[in-house]
Design an enzyme around this catalytic site. Structure first.
Site, mmCIF file in Angstrom:
data_model
loop_
_atom_site.group_PDB
_atom_site.id
_atom_site.type_symbol
_atom_site.label_atom_id
_atom_site.label_comp_id
_atom_site.label_asym_id
_atom_site.label_seq_id
_atom_site.Cartn_x
_atom_site.Cartn_y
_atom_site.Cartn_z
ATOM 1 N N THR A 157 15.657 -9.318 17.048
ATOM 2 C CA THR A 157 14.980 -8.594 18.161
ATOM 3 C C THR A 157 14.451 -9.120 19.313
ATOM 4 O OG1 THR A 157 13.777 -7.317 16.518
ATOM 5 C CG2 THR A 157 15.158 -5.813 17.618
ATOM 6 N N ASN A 160 0.849 -1.297 -0.036
ATOM 7 C CA ASN A 160 0.090 -0.106 -0.007
ATOM 8 C C ASN A 160 0.862 1.311 -0.067
ATOM 9 O OD1 ASN A 160 1.047 0.036 2.447
ATOM 10 N ND2 ASN A 160 -0.978 0.530 3.516
ATOM 11 N N TYR A 170 8.203 -2.116 18.497
ATOM 12 C CA TYR A 170 8.476 -2.746 17.314
ATOM 13 C C TYR A 170 9.108 -4.371 17.563
ATOM 14 C CZ TYR A 170 11.252 -4.885 13.490
ATOM 15 O OH TYR A 170 11.891 -5.655 12.619
ATOM 16 N N ASP A 190 -3.935 -2.675 0.964
ATOM 17 C CA ASP A 190 -3.347 -2.676 2.609
ATOM 18 C C ASP A 190 -3.864 -3.862 3.258
ATOM 19 O OD1 ASP A 190 -4.087 -0.560 5.307
ATOM 20 O OD2 ASP A 190 -3.183 -2.141 5.099
ATOM 21 N N ASN A 197 21.308 -8.241 11.061
ATOM 22 C CA ASN A 197 20.996 -6.632 10.417
ATOM 23 C C ASN A 197 21.210 -6.487 9.055
ATOM 24 O OD1 ASN A 197 21.599 -6.501 13.384
ATOM 25 N ND2 ASN A 197 21.686 -4.212 13.039
ATOM 26 N N SER A 253 12.745 -11.204 13.439
ATOM 27 C CA SER A 253 13.871 -10.353 13.592
ATOM 28 C C SER A 253 14.625 -10.838 14.872
ATOM 29 C CB SER A 253 13.460 -8.999 13.831
ATOM 30 O OG SER A 253 14.545 -8.060 14.593
ATOM 31 N N LYS A 296 7.154 -8.176 16.920
ATOM 32 C CA LYS A 296 7.698 -9.504 16.140
ATOM 33 C C LYS A 296 7.559 -10.586 17.292
ATOM 34 C CE LYS A 296 8.769 -7.696 12.143
ATOM 35 N NZ LYS A 296 8.171 -8.007 11.075
HETATM 36 C C1 WQD Z 1 23.631 -0.957 14.869
HETATM 37 C C2 WQD Z 1 24.494 -0.508 15.726
HETATM 38 C C3 WQD Z 1 24.003 1.325 17.072
HETATM 39 C C4 WQD Z 1 23.063 4.639 14.195
HETATM 40 C C5 WQD Z 1 17.723 -2.397 14.325
HETATM 41 C C6 WQD Z 1 16.636 -3.163 14.529
HETATM 42 C C7 WQD Z 1 16.474 -4.548 14.089
HETATM 43 C C8 WQD Z 1 16.813 -4.725 12.725
HETATM 44 C C9 WQD Z 1 18.105 -4.109 12.370
HETATM 45 C C10 WQD Z 1 14.799 -5.027 11.419
HETATM 46 C C11 WQD Z 1 24.058 -0.167 17.010
HETATM 47 C C12 WQD Z 1 25.017 1.826 16.060
HETATM 48 C C13 WQD Z 1 23.595 3.259 14.547
HETATM 49 C C14 WQD Z 1 24.209 5.533 14.448
HETATM 50 C C15 WQD Z 1 25.426 3.999 15.813
HETATM 51 N N1 WQD Z 1 15.627 -4.107 12.002
HETATM 52 N N2 WQD Z 1 24.492 3.248 15.590
HETATM 53 N N3 WQD Z 1 25.160 5.279 15.112
HETATM 54 O O1 WQD Z 1 19.644 -1.276 16.593
HETATM 55 O O2 WQD Z 1 21.240 -3.379 15.942
HETATM 56 O O3 WQD Z 1 18.578 -3.269 15.033
HETATM 57 O O4 WQD Z 1 17.995 -2.606 12.872
HETATM 58 O O5 WQD Z 1 14.744 -6.333 11.603
HETATM 59 O O6 WQD Z 1 15.142 -5.187 14.301
HETATM 60 O O7 WQD Z 1 16.223 -3.403 15.810
HETATM 61 O O8 WQD Z 1 20.489 -1.607 14.116
HETATM 62 O O9 WQD Z 1 21.525 -0.031 12.709
HETATM 63 O O10 WQD Z 1 20.258 0.878 14.522
HETATM 64 O O11 WQD Z 1 22.227 0.018 14.910
HETATM 65 O O12 WQD Z 1 26.537 4.012 16.445
HETATM 66 O O13 WQD Z 1 24.050 6.639 13.925
HETATM 67 O O14 WQD Z 1 25.113 0.829 15.156
HETATM 68 O O15 WQD Z 1 24.225 1.800 18.560
HETATM 69 O O16 WQD Z 1 25.086 -0.509 18.053
HETATM 70 P P1 WQD Z 1 19.960 -2.338 15.511
HETATM 71 P P2 WQD Z 1 20.958 -0.066 14.051
#
Ligand code: WQD
Length: 341
Positions: A132, A37, A155, A63, A185, A130, A159
């Site tokens: 997570t 959507n 979020y 949707d 990731n 995920s 999941k």
């Molecule tokens: C990765 C690392 C930050 C931004 C999330 C979701 C997860 C999945 C992947 C969907 C961390 C560090 C980040 C910045 C930084 N998504 N960082 N400066 O939090 O591991 O996971 O995305 O499935 O469900 O929770 O990913 O890329 O946000 O962070 O230092 O500007 O990079 O602290 O250690 P995350 P992220």
């Protein structure tokens, strides 16, 4: 011509992982049909997919919370062998501000899609989950039987609830074979530079922030803490190339179609099995692209898991899949994509 492997309904098929999966499904001989959507994706991505595949891809602008409309899609498409469900909101930060939106959409659309699948007697379902769901693991690497800790965000909780909903669907006696794919990731973009990640506003995720900093859109990257008990003090993650991740969905569908009669839900970790720290990820970007990134060390980010990476042996054993693309390749593809935006 009848498709060799059948029609696959891909909800959220214009999104980041969905679009790359549509490409790999078609290349593997399936006929992917996009249901989206465009609430969290862009229409032009559908045309880009057609350019990559050099052919048309069917799309329904629907949707997934609209049961009647989604049911009509299932009954209008012939030879549907399975559904891959990506359609969901996925920003950790946004979910903290907008929990109702996340529960309504992520849980509502899953329940609606499953009800329509039961009605249409479709027996194969791939669910986008995920890492997570694990929270902060007690040891590493993480295997699928690790306990699910309290999620760090709405979020993550959607999941966890989604996985529980699927368990209940299977227990309800529905004839359904499910592969629940727990992504670590996802990073990178299609090597063609035609599709990739399109973060909304200021990126939460590391790699889009890196590429936007390299592009001069952001002044500098802030590393959220370098005083953790890890290899170099910065957080460790399992960064998987989005094309490897897409290919795992094709393998998961092959696995479900080949499975013996019965009803089950099998979880699979989809990661490289290697931990990479934030500072190592930055170094990989610089090495891959011959550039210096402007970054500073800042305070820790609330809710960050310190270290997590996958044991992906089960996917290797049962899906005959392993990640093949390394972090530098992903960083090169991510930068190549950013330069087209
Ligand atoms: C990765 C690392 C930050 C931004 C999330 C979701 C997860 C999945 C992947 C969907 C961390 C560090 C980040 C910045 C930084 N998504 N960082 N400066 O939090 O591991 O996971 O995305 O499935 O469900 O929770 O990913 O890329 O946000 O962070 O230092 O500007 O990079 O602290 O250690 P995350 P992220």
């Amino acid at each position: 011509m009848r498709d060799a492997k059948g029609t696959v309904i891909v909800t959220g098929g214009a999104g980041f992982i969905g679009s790359h999966t549509v490409v790999e499904l078609s290349r593997a001989g399936y006929r992917p049909v996009i249901v989206d959507n465009f609430s969290n994706s862009e229409r032009f991505i559908a045309e880009r997919i057609e350019r990559i595949l050099e052919g048309p891809v069917k799309l329904h602008e629907v949707d997934c919370n609209d049961g009647a409309a989604f049911g009509a899609v299932l009954s209008s498409e012939a030879n549907v062998c399975g559904v891959i469900h990506f359609a969901a909101f996925k920003s950790v930060n946004e979910s903290l501000r907008e929990p109702f939106k996340y529960y309504q959409n992520n849980i509502g659309s899953l329940a609606t899609v499953l009800a329509a699948i039961r009605e249409a007697k479709i027996a194969h379902f791939v669910f986008s989950s995920s890492c997570t769901v694990y929270g902060e693991p007690d040891s590493l690497p993480v295997t699928e039987d690790f306990p699910q800790k309290p999620a760090e965000s709405p979020y993550g909780r959607t999941k966890q609830i989604g996985e529980a909903l699927i368990e209940d669907a299977v227990r309800s006696g529905m004839s359904l074979k499910v592969a629940t794919l727990r992504y670590f990731n996802p990073i990178g973009a299609h090597p063609s530079g035609l599709i990739g990640e399109l973060p909304e506003g200021v990126p939460d995720n590391l790699v889009p922030y890196i590429t936007q900093t390299a592009a001069g859109i952001r002044e500098k990257l802030t590393v959220y803490g370098d005083d953790y008990d890890t290899v170099d003090g910065s957080c460790v993650r399992d960064y998987i190339h989005v094309v490897d991740l897409a290919r795992a969905h094709v393998k998961a569908l092959d696995y479900l179609l080949a499975a013996p009669e019965g009803t089950f839900n099998e979880p699979f970790n989809l990661g490289t099995g290697r931990g990479v720290s934030v500072l190592q990820a930055i170094a990989a970007f610089e090495a891959a692209n011959g550039t210096k990134l402007n970054f500073v060390i800042g305070p820790r980010r609330e809710g960050d898991v310190v270290e997590i990476y996958a044991n992906a042996d089960k996917a290797e054993r049962e899906l005959k899949w392993t990640a093949e693309l390394d972090t530098e390749t992903a960083m090169r593809d991510a930068w190549n994509w950013q330069k087209t935006l």
